[in-house]
Design a protein around this motif. Structure first.
Motif, mmCIF file in Angstrom:
data_model
loop_
_atom_site.group_PDB
_atom_site.id
_atom_site.type_symbol
_atom_site.label_atom_id
_atom_site.label_comp_id
_atom_site.label_asym_id
_atom_site.label_seq_id
_atom_site.Cartn_x
_atom_site.Cartn_y
_atom_site.Cartn_z
ATOM 1 N N GLU A 66 15.680 12.926 -20.185
ATOM 2 C CA GLU A 66 15.229 14.302 -19.724
ATOM 3 C C GLU A 66 13.956 14.632 -19.956
ATOM 4 O O GLU A 66 13.376 15.410 -19.169
ATOM 5 C CB GLU A 66 16.378 15.026 -20.466
ATOM 6 N N ALA A 67 13.255 14.011 -21.112
ATOM 7 C CA ALA A 67 11.870 14.369 -21.123
ATOM 8 C C ALA A 67 11.057 13.960 -20.150
ATOM 9 O O ALA A 67 10.060 14.585 -19.637
ATOM 10 C CB ALA A 67 11.413 13.702 -22.636
ATOM 11 N N GLU A 84 25.127 7.679 -21.693
ATOM 12 C CA GLU A 84 24.378 7.435 -22.833
ATOM 13 C C GLU A 84 22.986 6.858 -22.196
ATOM 14 O O GLU A 84 21.933 7.079 -22.863
ATOM 15 C CB GLU A 84 24.894 6.290 -23.706
ATOM 16 N N THR A 85 22.900 6.381 -21.010
ATOM 17 C CA THR A 85 21.631 5.934 -20.368
ATOM 18 C C THR A 85 21.696 6.234 -18.757
ATOM 19 O O THR A 85 22.690 6.542 -18.342
ATOM 20 C CB THR A 85 21.496 4.380 -20.389
ATOM 21 N N PRO A 116 17.538 5.921 -22.288
ATOM 22 C CA PRO A 116 18.551 6.794 -23.049
ATOM 23 C C PRO A 116 18.302 8.321 -22.717
ATOM 24 O O PRO A 116 17.409 8.853 -22.175
ATOM 25 C CB PRO A 116 17.862 6.813 -24.530
ATOM 26 N N VAL A 117 19.307 9.119 -22.867
ATOM 27 C CA VAL A 117 19.494 10.446 -22.284
ATOM 28 C C VAL A 117 18.288 11.101 -22.625
ATOM 29 O O VAL A 117 17.481 12.034 -21.908
ATOM 30 C CB VAL A 117 20.857 10.915 -22.788
ATOM 31 N N ALA A 118 17.752 11.344 -24.072
ATOM 32 C CA ALA A 118 16.840 12.471 -24.434
ATOM 33 C C ALA A 118 15.519 11.959 -23.870
ATOM 34 O O ALA A 118 14.790 12.599 -23.215
ATOM 35 C CB ALA A 118 16.813 12.270 -25.870
ATOM 36 N N GLU A 119 15.319 10.584 -23.441
ATOM 37 C CA GLU A 119 14.011 10.022 -22.935
ATOM 38 C C GLU A 119 14.009 10.266 -21.424
ATOM 39 O O GLU A 119 13.016 10.703 -21.057
ATOM 40 C CB GLU A 119 13.683 8.531 -23.400
#
Length: 90
Positions: free
Chosen positions: A74-75, A21-22, A69-72
């Motif tokens: 990866e970005a 998740e993180t 967080p995962v999405a942040e």
């Protein structure tokens, strides 16, 4: 004896899912020719001043941010890699 082993497996899977998740975003290294771009991206991500961001990049490998967080994460990794940095998600 088989039952305890089966009970342990779901518990381990749950731990792995929570960790995903993180992430910890870590600057591993950078291309010397692209150092300026990496410093700019580090400044954007961390809100450090120019001098602090330059010192941060020069001190690689170093943790950029924790509990992202995962999405942040990866970005952030994609932006930094595009700038010439090598980034690890842990």
């Amino acid at each position: 004896d088989a039952a305890p082993a089966e009970d342990a497996a779901p518990a381990e899977e749950a731990k792995k899912e929570k960790k995903k998740e993180t992430y910890i975003v870590k600057l591993v290294s950078y291309e010397v020719a692209k150092k300026i771009n990496v410093v700019k991206e580090i400044r954007a991500v961390t809100a450090l001043g120019l001098k602090e961001a330059k010192e941060f990049v020069e001190s690689a490998p170093k943790v950029i941010k924790k509990a992202v967080p995962v999405a942040e994460a990866e970005a952030m990794k994609a932006k930094l890699e595009a700038a010439g940095a090598e980034v690890a998600l842990e």
